[in-house]
Design an enzyme around this catalytic site. Structure first.
Site, PDB file in Angstrom:
ATOM      1  CG  LEU A 202      -1.905  -1.032   1.490  1.00 30.24           C
ATOM      2  CD1 LEU A 202      -2.431  -0.972   2.934  1.00 30.24           C
ATOM      3  CD2 LEU A 202      -3.059  -0.866   0.507  1.00 30.24           C
ATOM      4  CG  HIS A 203       2.800   3.229  -2.948  1.00 29.36           C
ATOM      5  ND1 HIS A 203       2.589   2.052  -3.620  1.00 29.36           N
ATOM      6  CD2 HIS A 203       2.987   4.176  -3.906  1.00 29.36           C
ATOM      7  CE1 HIS A 203       2.658   2.276  -4.929  1.00 29.36           C
ATOM      8  NE2 HIS A 203       2.888   3.561  -5.134  1.00 29.36           N
TER       9      HIS A 203
END
Ligand code: UD1
Ligand code: UDP
Length: 350
Positions: A202-203
């Site tokens: 996740l980013h």
């Protein structure tokens, strides 16, 4: 030709690897690293895993606000381009390094080649969407990875500049997966059983910058009750360490090198992500992909039913993940021998 290949962020090094090797046989190719990503695991480790030579020019710009980062890159790029006068500037994808490289080159009347052109999420909350729209419209050559990208460029009046090449990450994967499967010890290092874990990354700004959103996602994934390996991007790490703790089935690690990461992808039972590149790699490795996003630029992966979009604010993430099934077979959507096609086109420029 004298060529500047401008990169700065992890996924760009991965796209650069096969192209740089092929171009430097025939052209004077300078690797220009803006310094957007600078942690060892996000930059140097990826260069060494992929055997990319050291950058000829390193601008060491580092992090900042959107304008600070892009502006500082432009100032330093203008100087480097002024001193070296490249004939062609190549930019990759949709990061701030891409936009800075393209705008600076355009104003110096240097021709621009955009690799991964024509991608759209139609979500202007993403800085990437702004970067790629602007870059496409000031580039001379647009290398489109998918038929959808070709269509979008045509609709935006850019047909004359467009070349349908396929996606270069196919070649990085093909060149490296045999080596990775031989060399990597990541599965035993992390005490994993093949096929018995999920892989998570996740980013995206809208998933990780608000701690409530991120915490909600991780808490729901906690309820999946299966092991989840989570190499944490530095942007995400900042949030987690400051704000909250993580459910016990989620094993966090540092960002992985490319070779270890593709091995983790290869043996995962499913991949859960908001990354662009990882959606493609999941498809290439025949892995079910859950994208915690409301839209994707890689629409073919969804149409082929190997990628399921789930709104990150949904409160039924786990039941949707559990019931997702992929088809028995898949069509090839990202092309083959992409680097060779690209180099042939570049060699024909004058
Ligand atoms: C950038 C790209 C995104 C791409 C992603 C790939 C933009 C607008 N975004 O997002 O398109 O998907 O790279 O990973 O260009 N940081 C570190 N160490 C590093 C790099 C970053 O600690 O080596 C931290 C800094 O606090 C920084 C934050 O991460 O402020 C965000 O980094 P930045 O490069 O601005 O954006 P990414 O989220 O990495
Ligand atoms: N990747 C990696 N180590 C990790 C996570 C990802 O080497 O810990 C690689 C992955 O194989 C893919 C690329 O990084 O090739 C994707 O980059 P990222 O998710 O940072 O950005 P995006 O593709 O969304 O722009």
């Amino acid at each position: 030709m004298k060529i500047f290949s401008i990169v700065g962020a992890r996924p760009q090094f991965i796209k650069l690897a096969p192209l740089s090797k092929a171009l430097s046989n025939r052209h004077e190719e300078y690797i220009v690293h803006t310094g957007q990503h600078y942690d060892y695991a996000m930059s140097e480790k990826i260069f060494s895993d992929l055997g990319i030579r050291k950058p000829n020019i390193h601008l060491e710009v580092g992090s900042g606000t959107q304008a600070e980062q892009t502006g500082n890159m432009m100032i330093r790029l203008e100087k480097a381009m002024g001193e070296n006068r490249p004939d062609l500037v190549i930019v990759f994808g949709d990061t701030n390094s891409t936009l800075a490289g393209a705008v600076t080159a355009a104003k110096l009347n240097i021709q621009i080649l955009h690799i991964e052109a024509g991608l759209r999420s139609y979500n202007k909350r993403m800085p990437e969407e702004i970067n790629r729209i602007a870059t496409d419209h000031i580039s001379r050559y647009l290398f489109a990875p998918t038929p959808t990208a070709v269509r979008i460029l045509e609709e935006e009046g850019l047909k004359e500049n467009t070349y349908f090449t396929g996606d270069i990450m196919v070649d990085t994967m093909k060149d490296n997966i045999p080596v990775a499967l031989k060399k990597s010890t990541i599965i035993s290092d992390l005490n994993l059983n093949k096929g018995e874990y999920n892989l998570l990354t996740l980013h995206r700004n809208y998933n990780v910058d608000d701690p409530w959103v991120l915490e909600n996602i991780l808490n729901q994934l906690g309820e999946l009750g299966e092991k989840i390996v989570f190499p944490v991007h530095p942007r995400t790490k900042k949030m987690i360490s400051e704000k909250f703790s993580i459910p016990p089935n989620i094993l966090t690690t540092e960002p992985q090198g490319y070779l270890d990461f593709i091995v983790l992808e290869n043996f995962a039972n499913r991949i859960i992500t908001d990354s662009g590149g990882i959606q493609k790699e999941a498809y290439m490795l025949h892995k079910p992909c859950i994208s915690l996003r409301t839209e994707t630029e890689w629409v073919e992966t969804v149409e082929e039913k190997w990628n399921l979009l789930i709104d990150p604010s949904d409160n039924c993430i786990v039941s949707k993940i559990r019931s997702f099934r992929v088809p028995a077979a898949q069509n090839e959507i990202f092309g083959t021998d992409v680097t060779a096609k690209m180099v042939k086109i570049i060699n024909s420029f004058n």
